[in-house]
Design an enzyme around this catalytic site. Structure first.
Site, mmCIF file in Angstrom:
data_model
loop_
_atom_site.group_PDB
_atom_site.id
_atom_site.type_symbol
_atom_site.label_atom_id
_atom_site.label_comp_id
_atom_site.label_asym_id
_atom_site.label_seq_id
_atom_site.Cartn_x
_atom_site.Cartn_y
_atom_site.Cartn_z
ATOM 1 C CD GLU A 70 7.803 -75.746 -38.172
ATOM 2 O OE1 GLU A 70 6.922 -75.533 -37.331
ATOM 3 O OE2 GLU A 70 8.841 -75.058 -38.286
ATOM 4 C CB CYS B 177 12.671 -73.177 -38.236
ATOM 5 S SG CYS B 177 11.066 -72.437 -38.476
ATOM 6 C CG HIS C 99 15.172 -69.368 -39.029
ATOM 7 N ND1 HIS C 99 14.526 -69.961 -40.091
ATOM 8 C CD2 HIS C 99 14.200 -69.031 -38.135
ATOM 9 C CE1 HIS C 99 13.224 -70.002 -39.838
ATOM 10 N NE2 HIS C 99 13.001 -69.436 -38.665
HETATM 11 P P1 HMG Z 1 3.180 -57.073 -35.869
HETATM 12 O O1 HMG Z 1 2.699 -56.893 -34.481
HETATM 13 O O2 HMG Z 1 2.150 -57.010 -36.929
HETATM 14 O O3 HMG Z 1 4.271 -56.038 -36.314
HETATM 15 O O4 HMG Z 1 3.907 -58.483 -35.921
HETATM 16 P P2 HMG Z 1 4.955 -54.836 -35.495
HETATM 17 O O5 HMG Z 1 3.951 -53.862 -35.033
HETATM 18 O O6 HMG Z 1 5.901 -55.436 -34.504
HETATM 19 O O7 HMG Z 1 5.798 -54.209 -36.683
HETATM 20 C C1 HMG Z 1 6.794 -54.912 -37.337
HETATM 21 C C2 HMG Z 1 7.929 -53.956 -37.655
HETATM 22 O O8 HMG Z 1 7.479 -53.051 -38.662
HETATM 23 C C3 HMG Z 1 8.386 -53.105 -36.490
HETATM 24 O O9 HMG Z 1 9.790 -52.980 -36.588
HETATM 25 C C4 HMG Z 1 7.742 -51.758 -36.785
HETATM 26 O O10 HMG Z 1 8.425 -50.656 -36.218
HETATM 27 C C5 HMG Z 1 7.827 -51.730 -38.287
HETATM 28 P P3 HMG Z 1 10.751 -53.462 -35.375
HETATM 29 O O11 HMG Z 1 10.370 -52.671 -34.192
HETATM 30 O O12 HMG Z 1 10.435 -54.923 -35.158
HETATM 31 O O13 HMG Z 1 12.117 -53.233 -35.878
HETATM 32 N N1 HMG Z 1 6.902 -50.805 -38.957
HETATM 33 C C6 HMG Z 1 7.244 -50.032 -40.015
HETATM 34 N N2 HMG Z 1 8.413 -49.881 -40.675
HETATM 35 C C7 HMG Z 1 8.445 -49.023 -41.738
HETATM 36 N N3 HMG Z 1 7.359 -48.296 -42.131
HETATM 37 C C8 HMG Z 1 6.172 -48.417 -41.506
HETATM 38 C C9 HMG Z 1 6.077 -49.309 -40.392
HETATM 39 N N4 HMG Z 1 5.077 -49.687 -39.552
HETATM 40 C C10 HMG Z 1 5.593 -50.586 -38.684
HETATM 41 N N5 HMG Z 1 5.114 -47.705 -41.929
HETATM 42 C C11 HMG Z 1 5.452 -60.265 -36.178
HETATM 43 C C12 HMG Z 1 5.148 -58.803 -36.512
HETATM 44 C C13 HMG Z 1 6.776 -60.631 -36.818
HETATM 45 C C14 HMG Z 1 5.554 -60.438 -34.659
HETATM 46 C C15 HMG Z 1 4.314 -61.145 -36.754
HETATM 47 O O14 HMG Z 1 4.302 -61.066 -38.157
HETATM 48 C C16 HMG Z 1 4.416 -62.621 -36.367
HETATM 49 O O15 HMG Z 1 3.942 -63.026 -35.319
HETATM 50 N N6 HMG Z 1 5.056 -63.478 -37.226
HETATM 51 C C17 HMG Z 1 5.206 -64.908 -36.944
HETATM 52 C C18 HMG Z 1 6.230 -65.193 -35.868
HETATM 53 C C19 HMG Z 1 7.655 -65.023 -36.324
HETATM 54 O O16 HMG Z 1 7.959 -64.984 -37.503
HETATM 55 N N7 HMG Z 1 8.607 -64.983 -35.363
HETATM 56 C C20 HMG Z 1 10.004 -64.872 -35.668
HETATM 57 C C21 HMG Z 1 10.905 -65.441 -34.588
HETATM 58 S S1 HMG Z 1 10.473 -67.124 -34.185
HETATM 59 C C22 HMG Z 1 11.137 -68.045 -35.517
HETATM 60 O O17 HMG Z 1 11.930 -67.561 -36.251
HETATM 61 C C23 HMG Z 1 10.643 -69.451 -35.669
HETATM 62 C C24 HMG Z 1 9.602 -69.651 -36.761
HETATM 63 O O18 HMG Z 1 10.214 -69.623 -38.028
HETATM 64 C C25 HMG Z 1 8.854 -70.972 -36.540
HETATM 65 C C26 HMG Z 1 9.644 -72.241 -36.321
HETATM 66 O O19 HMG Z 1 10.695 -72.295 -35.718
HETATM 67 O O20 HMG Z 1 9.087 -73.271 -36.714
HETATM 68 C C27 HMG Z 1 8.546 -68.566 -36.739
#
Ligand code: HMG
Length: 385
Positions: free
Chosen positions: A80, A112, A234
């Protein structure tokens, strides 16, 4: 009946990386958020001298024999983050790798998910033509942008897989269940070189898809969790796979839960250090599982969950062959990871902004890139490899 499946696998990712504790410090985040909350420890950095074609060529070249190159009749290139809106990355690859000129070459896209579609097409084709081989490539660069919440989930690399009759690694079973739905969780408009994402929504859709498809898989096949010795997911970031696994773990006995958790840890060893590589993430995780598990054996079933935003998901199973580790390149990932050079966050930021977007002709300095296949520049708007 002849067994059809994955005969060999090979992986490539560039030689530079950043450390997630340093990135967390630079972004004013708690390191444990990245290390535990996201589940990433390092991230591959892609220099301007590598793109999806060179990464694919570097991955495939290490695994193909002269005889494979003659026998391959189709190259399916899933990406992609392709380099051209018309020409497929597979045609470049055919030339760079010296593959049979009488082969079909095509590029496939659905976020993906496309690597999984390519693999299924390859299996069906080889089922009809068992003396031929298909090269499946999943190659991508995951880019969200500096100082974005997606930045910690960047990365890049390529997985090459050879699909054949009587494969060394695994049989690809005919039990796929899949689901597609038009959702805007993640996308990249044609003018953009970074992804647009609704991060938390995307993670929820991923989990919804997994649960819905898993339920359908059980209904359609009559199988349940006891059939599986491991799952590979994935892994856009490795905590995502843990969340999905936890959705099915209550269906397992305590002993099986412990086994599945142990195999899951094996399946994310490499992904933690490379980051997301979109189409290749599930297959790097499979590679990681097969290379790092000390307990999997011939005949074991691995449940494979593929997800591509936009969105499409598929669940299917693999059955491991007697000498499945022989289909991997011995020590390939350990060598690649131990030879990498760590960049400072400032160095990474400079590289990130200098990625070749194909806008203007230029020569690139390839001195620092030790890979066999490199991008040396752009002449008359044509990429020079
Ligand atoms: P964010 O808002 O920065 O993170 O975004 P958060 O506030 O949700 O925190 C992440 C996790 O860290 C949470 O855990 C927190 O509790 C934890 P969860 O509630 O999720 O279990 N946390 C801590 N843990 C331990 N110690 C600490 C601490 N502080 C917080 N001190 C987000 C995170 C993944 C949303 C962001 O990075 C993002 O947007 N990433 C890109 C999108 C993505 O990867 N999506 C995945 C699903 S879609 C997919 O897989 C397709 C893709 O590969 C693309 C395609 O298909 O082409 C993306």
């Amino acid at each position: 009946m002849t067994v059809i499946g994955i005969d060999k696998m090979s992986f490539f990712s560039p030689q530079q990386y950043i450390d997630m504790v340093e990135l967390a410090n630079a972004r004013g985040e708690e390191p444990d958020k990245y290390l535990i909350g996201i589940g990433q420890t390092q991230q591959a950095v892609i220099p301007p001298t590598q793109d999806v074609v060179t990464m694919a060529a570097n991955a495939a070249d290490e695994m193909l024999t002269a005889s494979d190159r003659k026998t391959i009749t189709m190259i399916l290139f899933a990406t992609e983050s392709g380099i051209d809106n018309s020409k497929s990355g597979a045609v470049y690859l055919q030339r760079l790798l010296g593959i049979n000129p009488y082969a079909r070459t095509i590029e496939l896209k659905q976020a993906c998910y496309a690597g999984t579609f390519a693999l299924m097409q390859a299996r069906d084709y080889v089922t009809l033509h068992p003396t031929e081989k298909v090269l499946v490539i999943a190659s991508d660069i995951a880019r969200y942008g500096l100082n974005t919440s997606g930045e910690v989930t960047q990365g890049g690399g390529a997985v090459a897989m050879l699909v054949s009759a009587n494969p060394a690694i695994a049989q690809i079973n005919q039990d796929s269940q899949y689901l597609s739905r038009d959702v805007m969780d993640f996308w990249r408009p044609v003018y953009a070189d970074t992804a647009r994402v609704d991060g938390k929504y995307s993670a929820n859709i991923y989990q919804d898809f997994f649960k819905a498809i898993w339920m359908r898989y059980k209904q359609k096949t009559g199988l349940d969790i006891t059939h599986f010795q491991a799952f590979a997911f994935h892994l856009p970031f490795t905590k995502m796979g843990l969340k999905a696994l936890r959705d099915v773990l209550p269906e397992a006995s305590e002993a099986q839960q412990a086994n599945l958790m142990r195999e899951f840890e094996a399946s994310r060893v490499y992904n933690k250090r490379i980051g997301n590589l979109y189409t290749g993430s599930l297959y790097l995780s499979l590679y990681s599982l097969l290379a790092n598990s000390a307990t999997l054996k011939a005949g074991d079933h691995v449940g494979m969950f593929s997800y591509g935003s936009g969105a499409e998901g598929e669940f299917y199973s693999l059955t491991l062959r007697p000498h499945f580790k022989a289909g991997l390149i011995n020590g390939q990932l350990e060598e690649l990871l131990s030879n990498r050079e760590q960049l400072t966050i400032a160095e990474y930021e400079e590289i990130f902004d200098s990625q070749l977007n194909g806008l203007t002709d230029r020569q690139l300095d390839t001195q620092q890139d030790t890979a066999k296949f490199v991008l040396s520049g752009l002449e008359n708007e044509q990429r020079q490899y």
